[in-house]
Write an enzyme that holds these catalytic residues in place. Structure first.
Site, PDB file in Angstrom:
ATOM      1  N   GLY A  46      -7.629  -0.171 -12.214  1.00 17.03           N
ATOM      2  CA  GLY A  46      -6.305  -0.211 -11.437  1.00 17.03           C
ATOM      3  C   GLY A  46      -5.401  -1.074 -11.480  1.00 17.03           C
ATOM      4  O   GLY A  46      -4.055  -1.083 -11.260  1.00 17.03           O
ATOM      5  N   ASP A 101      -5.475  -5.068  -8.452  1.00 19.20           N
ATOM      6  CA  ASP A 101      -4.387  -4.288  -7.864  1.00 19.20           C
ATOM      7  C   ASP A 101      -4.497  -4.190  -6.374  1.00 19.20           C
ATOM      8  O   ASP A 101      -3.578  -4.379  -5.777  1.00 19.20           O
ATOM      9  CB  ASP A 101      -4.691  -2.611  -8.380  1.00 19.20           C
ATOM     10  CG  ASP A 101      -6.119  -2.331  -8.232  1.00 19.20           C
ATOM     11  OD1 ASP A 101      -7.093  -3.047  -7.919  1.00 19.20           O
ATOM     12  OD2 ASP A 101      -6.391  -1.380  -8.616  1.00 19.20           O
ATOM     13  N   ASP A 104      -9.606  -5.019  -0.647  1.00 16.55           N
ATOM     14  CA  ASP A 104      -9.920  -4.273   0.342  1.00 16.55           C
ATOM     15  C   ASP A 104     -10.866  -5.170   1.238  1.00 16.55           C
ATOM     16  O   ASP A 104     -10.658  -5.965   1.983  1.00 16.55           O
ATOM     17  CB  ASP A 104     -10.553  -3.033  -0.002  1.00 16.55           C
ATOM     18  CG  ASP A 104     -10.781  -2.050   0.935  1.00 16.55           C
ATOM     19  OD1 ASP A 104     -10.617  -2.353   2.106  1.00 16.55           O
ATOM     20  OD2 ASP A 104     -11.376  -0.891   0.648  1.00 16.55           O
ATOM     21  N   LYS A 132      -5.554  -5.748   2.322  1.00 21.95           N
ATOM     22  CA  LYS A 132      -5.765  -5.373   3.485  1.00 21.95           C
ATOM     23  C   LYS A 132      -6.390  -6.345   4.361  1.00 21.95           C
ATOM     24  O   LYS A 132      -7.701  -6.415   4.354  1.00 21.95           O
ATOM     25  CB  LYS A 132      -6.514  -3.901   3.486  1.00 21.95           C
ATOM     26  CG  LYS A 132      -6.087  -2.718   2.570  1.00 21.95           C
ATOM     27  CD  LYS A 132      -7.076  -1.574   2.660  1.00 21.95           C
ATOM     28  CE  LYS A 132      -6.604  -0.524   1.544  1.00 21.95           C
ATOM     29  NZ  LYS A 132      -7.580   0.440   1.496  1.00 21.95           N
ATOM     30  N   PHE A 153      -5.966   4.410   3.015  1.00 21.94           N
ATOM     31  CA  PHE A 153      -6.020   4.329   1.291  1.00 21.94           C
ATOM     32  C   PHE A 153      -4.518   4.662   0.831  1.00 21.94           C
ATOM     33  O   PHE A 153      -4.079   5.537   1.214  1.00 21.94           O
ATOM     34  CB  PHE A 153      -7.077   5.695   1.225  1.00 21.94           C
ATOM     35  CG  PHE A 153      -7.447   5.775  -0.164  1.00 21.94           C
ATOM     36  CD1 PHE A 153      -8.539   5.195  -0.510  1.00 21.94           C
ATOM     37  CD2 PHE A 153      -6.795   6.823  -1.019  1.00 21.94           C
ATOM     38  CE1 PHE A 153      -8.946   5.217  -1.841  1.00 21.94           C
ATOM     39  CE2 PHE A 153      -7.227   6.854  -2.266  1.00 21.94           C
ATOM     40  CZ  PHE A 153      -8.275   6.146  -2.690  1.00 21.94           C
ATOM     41  N   ASP A 160      -5.873   5.000  -8.014  1.00 17.26           N
ATOM     42  CA  ASP A 160      -6.328   6.433  -8.119  1.00 17.26           C
ATOM     43  C   ASP A 160      -6.950   6.978  -6.720  1.00 17.26           C
ATOM     44  O   ASP A 160      -7.569   6.358  -6.360  1.00 17.26           O
ATOM     45  CB  ASP A 160      -7.173   6.746  -9.129  1.00 17.26           C
ATOM     46  CG  ASP A 160      -8.641   6.156  -8.911  1.00 17.26           C
ATOM     47  OD1 ASP A 160      -8.657   5.115  -8.450  1.00 17.26           O
ATOM     48  OD2 ASP A 160      -9.345   7.112  -9.017  1.00 17.26           O
ATOM     49  N   ARG A 166      -2.822   7.568 -10.711  1.00 15.77           N
ATOM     50  CA  ARG A 166      -2.499   6.282 -11.312  1.00 15.77           C
ATOM     51  C   ARG A 166      -1.246   6.160 -11.979  1.00 15.77           C
ATOM     52  O   ARG A 166      -0.441   5.176 -12.198  1.00 15.77           O
ATOM     53  CB  ARG A 166      -3.670   6.006 -12.323  1.00 15.77           C
ATOM     54  CG  ARG A 166      -4.976   5.718 -11.760  1.00 15.77           C
ATOM     55  CD  ARG A 166      -5.823   5.215 -13.058  1.00 15.77           C
ATOM     56  NE  ARG A 166      -7.228   5.291 -12.664  1.00 15.77           N
ATOM     57  CZ  ARG A 166      -8.073   4.631 -11.992  1.00 15.77           C
ATOM     58  NH1 ARG A 166      -7.318   3.453 -11.233  1.00 15.77           N
ATOM     59  NH2 ARG A 166      -9.340   4.727 -11.793  1.00 15.77           N
TER      60      ARG A 166
HETATM   61  P1  5GP Z   1     -13.226  -4.157  -2.360  1.00 14.72           P
HETATM   62  O1  5GP Z   1     -14.437  -4.615  -3.037  1.00 14.72           O
HETATM   63  O2  5GP Z   1     -12.130  -5.252  -2.070  1.00 14.72           O
HETATM   64  O3  5GP Z   1     -13.542  -3.470  -1.113  1.00 14.72           O
HETATM   65  O4  5GP Z   1     -12.362  -2.951  -2.854  1.00 14.72           O
HETATM   66  C1  5GP Z   1     -11.670  -3.313  -4.356  1.00 14.72           C
HETATM   67  C2  5GP Z   1     -11.518  -2.090  -5.093  1.00 14.72           C
HETATM   68  O5  5GP Z   1     -11.591  -0.991  -4.392  1.00 14.72           O
HETATM   69  C3  5GP Z   1     -10.344  -2.106  -5.680  1.00 14.72           C
HETATM   70  O6  5GP Z   1     -10.155  -2.714  -7.159  1.00 14.72           O
HETATM   71  C4  5GP Z   1      -9.936  -0.613  -5.783  1.00 14.72           C
HETATM   72  O7  5GP Z   1     -10.495  -0.096  -7.059  1.00 14.72           O
HETATM   73  C5  5GP Z   1     -10.888   0.005  -4.492  1.00 14.72           C
HETATM   74  N1  5GP Z   1      -9.963   0.200  -3.579  1.00 14.72           N
HETATM   75  C6  5GP Z   1      -9.897  -0.417  -2.521  1.00 14.72           C
HETATM   76  N2  5GP Z   1      -9.038   0.180  -1.509  1.00 14.72           N
HETATM   77  C7  5GP Z   1      -8.116   1.335  -2.132  1.00 14.72           C
HETATM   78  C8  5GP Z   1      -7.297   2.008  -1.721  1.00 14.72           C
HETATM   79  O8  5GP Z   1      -6.667   2.063  -0.835  1.00 14.72           O
HETATM   80  N3  5GP Z   1      -7.004   2.818  -2.724  1.00 14.72           N
HETATM   81  C9  5GP Z   1      -7.516   3.145  -3.900  1.00 14.72           C
HETATM   82  N4  5GP Z   1      -7.021   4.014  -4.933  1.00 14.72           N
HETATM   83  N5  5GP Z   1      -8.405   2.248  -4.116  1.00 14.72           N
HETATM   84  C10 5GP Z   1      -8.824   1.213  -3.429  1.00 14.72           C
END
Ligand code: 5GP
Length: 176
Positions: A46, A101, A104, A132, A153, A160, A166
């Site tokens: 991302g 990118d 979350d 977030k 999302f 993506d 993307r």
């Molecule tokens: P985390 O480990 O912080 O929960 O998630 C991080 C990864 O989840 C990011 O690098 C991304 O690849 C994916 N991700 C989290 N939220 C989103 C979103 O709203 N859209 C997309 N496309 N990917 C997300």
């Protein structure tokens, strides 16, 4: 409105706003690292666009590298982060900035940070275009945040939905 596979997405943050915000954060990094050459480590897939635009906006010399982890399947995080792949640089005693990118739940970043800290960088900061805050489940310091966004999302600008979206220049958010 954009349709990607079975989902509809609404315009969220324009390319122009993204570039403007990256420029502001680049100015902070320029100032902070004025006498240094940090290694920017993009977390694939991302981050490829944000890292490209960040290095374009920076005026200090930097090194660029990428690493890969994967924790997301379609719309739902699996909570499982695989091993970090692809880090070939020796980061020992170097200033390192992780470039994400989106943060979350924070699971991915926490694991990336822990693994990188074992290599004993001189310093380790985190840049993320999107964050977030409502979804964050880990204690994490984010040094440079482009935009705090709701717990929904998003796609575009490197992010993506199931492999697609993307290449969109703007960010789009899933229609409720
Ligand atoms: P985390 O480990 O912080 O929960 O998630 C991080 C990864 O989840 C990011 O690098 C991304 O690849 C994916 N991700 C989290 N939220 C989103 C979103 O709203 N859209 C997309 N496309 N990917 C997300």
């Amino acid at each position: 409105m954009k349709k990607i596979k079975d989902k509809y997405f609404e315009p969220f943050i324009s390319h122009q706003k993204i570039l403007h915000r990256i420029g502001e954060l680049a100015a902070e990094i320029d100032k902070k690292y004025a006498q240094q050459t940090p290694i920017l480590l993009g977390v694939l897939n991302g981050s490829f666009r944000v890292l490209a635009d960040l290095v374009t906006a920076l005026t200090i010399p930097v090194e660029v590298s990428f690493l890969r982890v994967s924790s997301y399947e379609a719309l739902q995080t699996t909570g499982q982060v695989k091993e970090i792949l692809g880090l070939e640089e020796d980061i020992q005693s170097r200033p390192v900035i992780i470039v994400e990118d989106i943060v979350d739940t924070g699971t991915t970043l926490l694991q990336v940070r822990e693994q990188l800290l074992r290599a004993q960088p001189a310093s380790l900061e985190v840049f993320t275009l999107l964050h977030k805050p409502e979804a964050l489940q880990k204690e994490l310091t984010l040094d440079y945040v482009g935009f705090n966004i709701p717990n929904a999302f998003v796609v575009g600008y490197g992010l993506d939905y199931d492999g697609l979206g993307r290449s969109l220049n703007d960010l789009f958010i899933l229609k409720a």
